[in-house]
Each structure stands twice: as structure tokens, then as C-alpha cells.
Enzyme design. Structure first.
Site, PDB file in Angstrom:
ATOM      1  N   MET A   9       3.259  53.074 -24.060  1.00  0.00           N
ATOM      2  CA  MET A   9       4.304  52.816 -23.066  1.00  0.00           C
ATOM      3  C   MET A   9       5.538  53.662 -23.284  1.00  0.00           C
ATOM      4  O   MET A   9       6.365  53.793 -22.402  1.00  0.00           O
ATOM      5  CB  MET A   9       4.693  51.334 -23.080  1.00  0.00           C
ATOM      6  CG  MET A   9       3.618  50.392 -22.578  1.00  0.00           C
ATOM      7  SD  MET A   9       4.178  48.690 -22.562  1.00  0.00           S
ATOM      8  CE  MET A   9       5.460  48.798 -21.316  1.00  0.00           C
ATOM      9  N   GLY A  10       5.712  54.209 -24.486  1.00  0.00           N
ATOM     10  CA  GLY A  10       6.911  54.991 -24.729  1.00  0.00           C
ATOM     11  C   GLY A  10       7.095  55.290 -26.192  1.00  0.00           C
ATOM     12  O   GLY A  10       6.135  55.463 -26.931  1.00  0.00           O
ATOM     13  N   VAL A  41       9.744  54.697 -29.907  1.00  0.00           N
ATOM     14  CA  VAL A  41      10.722  53.863 -30.607  1.00  0.00           C
ATOM     15  C   VAL A  41      11.598  54.776 -31.465  1.00  0.00           C
ATOM     16  O   VAL A  41      11.089  55.595 -32.224  1.00  0.00           O
ATOM     17  CB  VAL A  41      10.043  52.818 -31.509  1.00  0.00           C
ATOM     18  CG1 VAL A  41      11.089  51.882 -32.104  1.00  0.00           C
ATOM     19  CG2 VAL A  41       9.007  52.030 -30.729  1.00  0.00           C
ATOM     20  N   LYS A  71      13.734  51.151 -28.002  1.00  0.00           N
ATOM     21  CA  LYS A  71      12.450  51.438 -27.359  1.00  0.00           C
ATOM     22  C   LYS A  71      12.718  52.028 -25.986  1.00  0.00           C
ATOM     23  O   LYS A  71      13.367  51.402 -25.150  1.00  0.00           O
ATOM     24  CB  LYS A  71      11.623  50.157 -27.228  1.00  0.00           C
ATOM     25  CG  LYS A  71      11.386  49.440 -28.542  1.00  0.00           C
ATOM     26  CD  LYS A  71      10.754  48.075 -28.322  1.00  0.00           C
ATOM     27  CE  LYS A  71      10.647  47.304 -29.627  1.00  0.00           C
ATOM     28  NZ  LYS A  71       9.606  47.816 -30.509  1.00  0.00           N
ATOM     29  N   ASP A 108       0.094  40.232 -26.362  1.00  0.00           N
ATOM     30  CA  ASP A 108      -0.484  41.303 -27.187  1.00  0.00           C
ATOM     31  C   ASP A 108      -0.132  41.103 -28.653  1.00  0.00           C
ATOM     32  O   ASP A 108       0.299  42.036 -29.337  1.00  0.00           O
ATOM     33  CB  ASP A 108      -0.004  42.668 -26.697  1.00  0.00           C
ATOM     34  CG  ASP A 108      -0.859  43.818 -27.250  1.00  0.00           C
ATOM     35  OD1 ASP A 108      -2.008  43.561 -27.676  1.00  0.00           O
ATOM     36  OD2 ASP A 108      -0.385  44.967 -27.263  1.00  0.00           O
TER      37      ASP A 108
END
Length: 446
Positions: A1-2, A4, A18, A111
Site C-alpha cells: 500500500m505504500g 513507512v 506511513k 489483517d
């Protein structure tokens, strides 16, 4: 998703920043749900979690700021050896406590997996709660396994494509605790579809799991979500009480947790002017270095646990003493002082042996705003300067002192990690501040 990033807040404290991929933030559905999910995550109590501090958009970049947790993730530790004894039990209680706080805020994690549990010096911390729900809003995933979580730790209803509920997190808790205690996921490894089939149709393999946890893990892994306990019930059953507050459960975890040796903080690198992940948000402006690559990717860390068992020579001859202080009488006992290299961990117990209650809060720290035991020190023979507890940023690697009154007969356990102790110290004086000095306490080697 990206990605950190390791960043600092305006006061200079470390935080985790994030940032989501730009193509996600460009989608209307993602933007619509981002604020709602981030606001819900901010309502989660900080017990056994890495709380969300801020969230928003900046120049098309969606970002979430959370508390920075010093320590490896669970998968890195279990790769060295499964957890055992009090640490396994503390992990089970700590993650159940985090789920209770998360569910009380109306959030479902979705998750929960080993890489989303960080092992801090004071116990496990659950991260990324609520973020998994945002993945679907971006419509960037192609399979059930990718959209609903990690196959080895997802629930059967998630595998069927049904909405995740708090009961889904309980199933993940059972899989995670089984993995932590045995070193293997209860539904095995392999391809995603193969693992999903086992999750839906096979019984979990729990061989080698501590028998004190096995029955509760089996209940959590029931295929029918209606038969699983809630997070609150997990806490109650683990602690042997009813309706345990999350604050009490969190304190129990910190008192029984044996920290892993902290891993070295990653190297930092400044961004050239105008090249950072964004330009206006104060959170993005203070980013100082890359902490990890893609969110959820685990790092391989070398973890050493020298104090899994108490040393053979647990502090002699002065292992205990009595002192009159703060208007009452205390009995103090050194439980262990274990050293590896120049790093040592001290554990001690304090009992109020008098007749009056007393407030220990802020009495063992350096200053009225310090609620830790940072004032405690070790004094090796022939060394002029005492060794005080180590710190990460501005946080002491040591116990916090409860704010409640310390009543007659009450007993408290504390710990602290020290760095810079001479390797050949042998014996040290333990200075407990207002609770007196215990002389010639033996240092046990790991």
C-alpha cells in the site's frame, strides 16, 4: 500500500509516518473511506497498540502517523525460536488486549499477522489496525487472498469473501498465537489457494503448543465465528478474571514481559530540498529517513534473548533488604541481574511491608513528569559514574510506575535495561533511589 518512514514530531520524538501510494489516494472511493477509517483508528485506546496520532492528505499523498515502536516484529523473533513460558502467555494476553481496545472503538483489524505485531521492550504492540480495510477501497487487488488479508492468518469467512467482523480477528489471534508458540502457522505453508482451502476445511495443527493455551486457541480457531470467544472473553480467560479492564491487562503484560535485546535503529538519510514525500504537512516535513520498504514486508533481524531463564547466581549476597522511606516500610528483592556483553537487565520486586499506603508514582524517575524507574542505577566497583537505564529517543527502556496508591501488602515488579556496564563487573551496587541501595549484587552472565 505504500511506505513507512522514520520521522520526528514537532517535539523531536520519533514517530512512524506511513504514506500511501499516489494511485490509491487518487481514487474517489479510497479518499471517501480514508478519513472515516483513520478517525476510527484514532479512537482506539493505546493499550498494547501503536496508536494513530494523525492522518490526512498532503499534495495528493495520504498519510497516517503512528507512535514509533522500537523492536522487531514477531516473525523476526520466531524465525530465531518460538516464544515460550511467560513471554508466550504475555503475547497472547497483549494481542487480546489490543484487539479488545480496537473492537471497543468499532474497528476491525482484518489483517492481524506476525509482521503486524511489534515486540517492544514492554510487550507486544499491534500495528496497522483499520488500514487493511482501506486496501479494498483502492480496487488494486486481484485475489481473495490479497484483498482480505494474509492467507495463513485469515478466517474462513474472509476466505469466502464475506465481510470481516471482530470474530475474524479472533480467528487470526488463534493462528498468530499458535505460530508464536510452535514456529509454524496452524494451517501450514504453501500457495495461497492451498492454504485458504486448509483454513476453510481442515483442523488446525497445534502440535507442540503450550497446553495452557491450546484449548483457548482451539476455540478461537472454530470455523463458526459464532462459537469463538470475544476479545474481552479471551482476556478474561487468560487472566482468570471477569471483565478485566484493558488498562489492567496491559499492565499485567508489561510486568511479565521479558524484552528482547533492542535491534539497532536503521540509518537515517535526509531528503534533499523539495524531494521529500510531500511538502506542506508538518508530519511530512520532519521525515528523516527510510525505516522500512513496502508496508507489511518483514525485515530479517538478529534477535538474542539472553534472559529467557533466570541466571544461576541471582544476586548474592545482598539480594534483599528492608528500608523505611516515603512514610512506610518497603521490602526490596533483586530477582535477577543478567548481562550479555555490556548490556544488562535488572528485575526486582518491591513490597509495601508497612501499614500506610504510599504513592510511588514519579518517585523513581528523574523529575515530577517522569513516571518511569529511570532514577535507578547500577554502580560497578571502581567506576566513578553510575550506569542508568538506557533510552530510545526520550523513552526509558524500563518499567513505568503505576499511578494508583501502593497499599500495605501490595507488591510490584519492575525491570530496566542498562547499557555500558563493564563486561567484567562481576558485582555491582544497585541504587534504587528512595528505596535504598543493595550492595554487592552478583551479575549473572547469559
Amino acid at each position: 500500500m505504500g511506505y513507512v518512514f522514520l520521522a520526528h514530531d514537532p517535539a523531536g520524538g520519533p514517530v512512524a509516518l506511513k504514506t500511501m501510494r499516489h494511485e490509491l489516494a487518487a481514487r474517489e472511493e479510497f479518499r471517501r473511506r480514508f478519513g472515516k477509517e483513520a478517525d476510527a483508528a484514532r479512537r482506539v485506546a493505546r493499550f498494547c497498540t501503536a496508536p494513530v496520532l494523525d492522518a490526512g492528505f498532503d499534495d495528493g499523498t495520504a498519510y497516517i502517523v503512528t507512535e514509533y515502536v522500537e523492536g522487531p516484529d514477531l516473525s523476526a523473533v520466531v524465525a530465531q525460536a518460538p516464544l515460550t513460558g511467560s513471554n508466550l502467555e504475555a503475547l497472547a494476553v497483549g494481542v487480546a488486549t489490543a484487539l479488545t481496545a480496537i473492537h471497543q472503538a468499532g474497528v476491525v483489524h482484518r489483517d492481524l499477522k506476525p509482521s503486524n505485531v511489534l515486540l517492544s521492550p514492554v510487550g507486544p504492540r499491534v500495528i496497522d489496525f483499520g488500514i487493511a480495510q482501506l486496501a479494498d477501497a483502492g480496487h488494486t487487488v486481484a485475489t481473495v487472498a490479497q484483498s482480505m488479508g494474509t492467507p495463513a492468518y485469515m478466517s474462513p469467512e474472509q476466505a469466502r469473501g464475506e465481510p470481516a467482523t471482530p470474530a475474524s480477528d479472533i480467528f487470526s489471534w488463534g493462528s498468530l498465537v499458535a505460530y508464536a508458540g510452535t514456529g509454524k502457522p496452524p494451517f501450514g505453508n504453501g500457495g495461497g489457494h492451498e492454504v485458504i482451502y486448509r483454513v476453510m476445511h481442515h483442523a488446525p495443527v497445534l502440535d507442540g503448543l503450550d497446553e495452557r493455551l491450546r484449548a483457548l486457541v482451539e476455540r478461537a480457531l472454530d470455523k463458526d465465528p459464532r462459537r469463538r470467544p470475544s476479545a474481552q472473553q479471551l482476556m478474561d480467560l487468560l487472566l482468570g478474571r471477569t471483565q478485566v479492564p484493558v488498562a489492567v491487562a496491559s499492565q499485567s503484560v508489561s510486568e511479565t514481559w521479558t524484552p528482547v535485546l533492542p535491534t539497532r535503529r536503521p540509518a537515517t538519510a535526509s531528503f534533499p530540498a523539495g524531494s521529500g514525500p510531500a511538502s506542506r504537512s508538518p508530519w511530512l516535513l520532519v521525515a528523516v529517513g527510510l525505516l522500512a520498504a513496502v508496508v507489511g514486508a518483514g525485515a530479517t533481524l538478529g534477535v538474542v534473548r539472553p534472559w529467557e531463564q533466570r541466571g544461576a547466581d541471582p544476586g548474592t549476597p545482598a539480594t534483599a533488604g528492608t528500608v523505611d522511606a516515603l512514610g512506610t516500610r518497603f521490602q526490596v528483592r533483586i530477582d535477577s541481574l543478567v548481562q550479555q556483553g555490556t548490556t544488562a537487565r535488572l528485575a526486582w520486586t518491591v513490597q509495601n511491608a508497612g501499614t500506610e499506603g504510599v504513592l510511588l508514582y514519579n518517585k523513581l524517575g528523574n523529575g515530577v513528569t517522569d513516571n518511569s524507574v529511570s532514577r535507578v542505577s547500577l554502580v560497578p566497583p571502581g567506576v566513578a559514574s553510575p550506569v542508568y537505564p538506557a533510552s530510545v529517543g526520550e523513552a526509558c527502556e524500563c518499567s513505568k510506575v503505576p499511578q494508583l496508591s501502593f497499599q500495605a501488602g501490595d507488591q510490584l515488579q519492575f525491570w530496566a535495561i542498562f547499557k555500558g556496564l563493564p563486561e567484567d563487573a562481576g558485582y555491582v551496587d544497585v541504587n534504587l533511589g528512595p528505596l535504598g541501595v543493595l550492595k554487592n549484587v552478583a551479575v549473572s552472565s547469559s
